[in-house]
Design a protein around this motif. Structure first.
Motif, PDB file in Angstrom:
ATOM      1  N   ARG A 255       3.002 -10.025   3.028  1.00  0.00           N
ATOM      2  CA  ARG A 255       1.914  -8.750   3.122  1.00  0.00           C
ATOM      3  C   ARG A 255       2.135  -7.668   3.913  1.00  0.00           C
TER       4      ARG A 255
ATOM      5  N   LEU B   6       5.226  -5.831   2.380  1.00  0.00           N
ATOM      6  CA  LEU B   6       4.583  -4.968   1.384  1.00  0.00           C
ATOM      7  C   LEU B   6       3.985  -3.710   1.885  1.00  0.00           C
TER       8      LEU B   6
ATOM      9  N   VAL C 219       6.065  -0.708   2.401  1.00  0.00           N
ATOM     10  CA  VAL C 219       6.524   0.041   1.390  1.00  0.00           C
ATOM     11  C   VAL C 219       5.802   1.345   0.920  1.00  0.00           C
TER      12      VAL C 219
ATOM     13  N   ALA D 129       3.832   4.066  -0.907  1.00  0.00           N
ATOM     14  CA  ALA D 129       2.865   3.835  -2.218  1.00  0.00           C
ATOM     15  C   ALA D 129       3.753   4.404  -3.397  1.00  0.00           C
TER      16      ALA D 129
ATOM     17  N   GLN E   4       5.822   1.574  -4.422  1.00  0.00           N
ATOM     18  CA  GLN E   4       4.872   0.672  -5.057  1.00  0.00           C
ATOM     19  C   GLN E   4       4.670   0.910  -6.496  1.00  0.00           C
ATOM     20  N   GLN E   5       4.282   2.089  -6.619  1.00  0.00           N
ATOM     21  CA  GLN E   5       3.818   2.510  -7.960  1.00  0.00           C
ATOM     22  C   GLN E   5       4.893   2.565  -9.086  1.00  0.00           C
TER      23      GLN E   5
ATOM     24  N   LEU F 251       7.624   0.477  -9.024  1.00  0.00           N
ATOM     25  CA  LEU F 251       7.764  -0.818  -9.330  1.00  0.00           C
ATOM     26  C   LEU F 251       6.820  -1.358 -10.259  1.00  0.00           C
ATOM     27  N   ASP F 252       5.576  -1.133 -10.044  1.00  0.00           N
ATOM     28  CA  ASP F 252       4.366  -1.500 -10.835  1.00  0.00           C
ATOM     29  C   ASP F 252       4.450  -1.150 -12.403  1.00  0.00           C
TER      30      ASP F 252
END
Length: 87
Positions: free
Chosen positions: A9, A12, A15, A17, A20-21, A23-24
């Motif tokens: 956590r 993560l 990383v 934002a 992360q977006q 990758l999502d």
């Protein structure tokens, strides 16, 4: 085990934002392709042949680590007759 989860956590959280977006979105697109393939009963090989692609390219798409172009998203959407993404 809790320390591994806490460490994960923490990594993560470091990383950015926007990454992360990204990758999502990559995972969401690959999951959508996989779902559409499953609903039509298509194997990777059948899907690749239908689009004129190599099976290894389909594998890359389904890995969640492919940077799709608008052209590729359009081609896949046209093939399935459904939008791959909604904006």
């Amino acid at each position: 085990m809790k320390s591994m989860n806490a460490s994960f956590r923490k990594m993560l959280a470091a990383v950015p934002a926007d990454i992360q977006q990204e990758l999502d979105l990559e995972l969401a697109i690959s999951n959508r392709i996989s779902d559409l393939m499953s609903r039509q009963g298509l194997s990777k090989l059948e899907f690749a042949r239908a689009l004129g692609k190599r099976p290894s390219e389909i594998t890359k798409w389904l890995s969640g680590q492919h940077n799709f172009t608008v052209r590729t998203i359009s081609q896949i959407s046209s093939f399935f007759g459904e939008s791959l993404i909604h904006v």
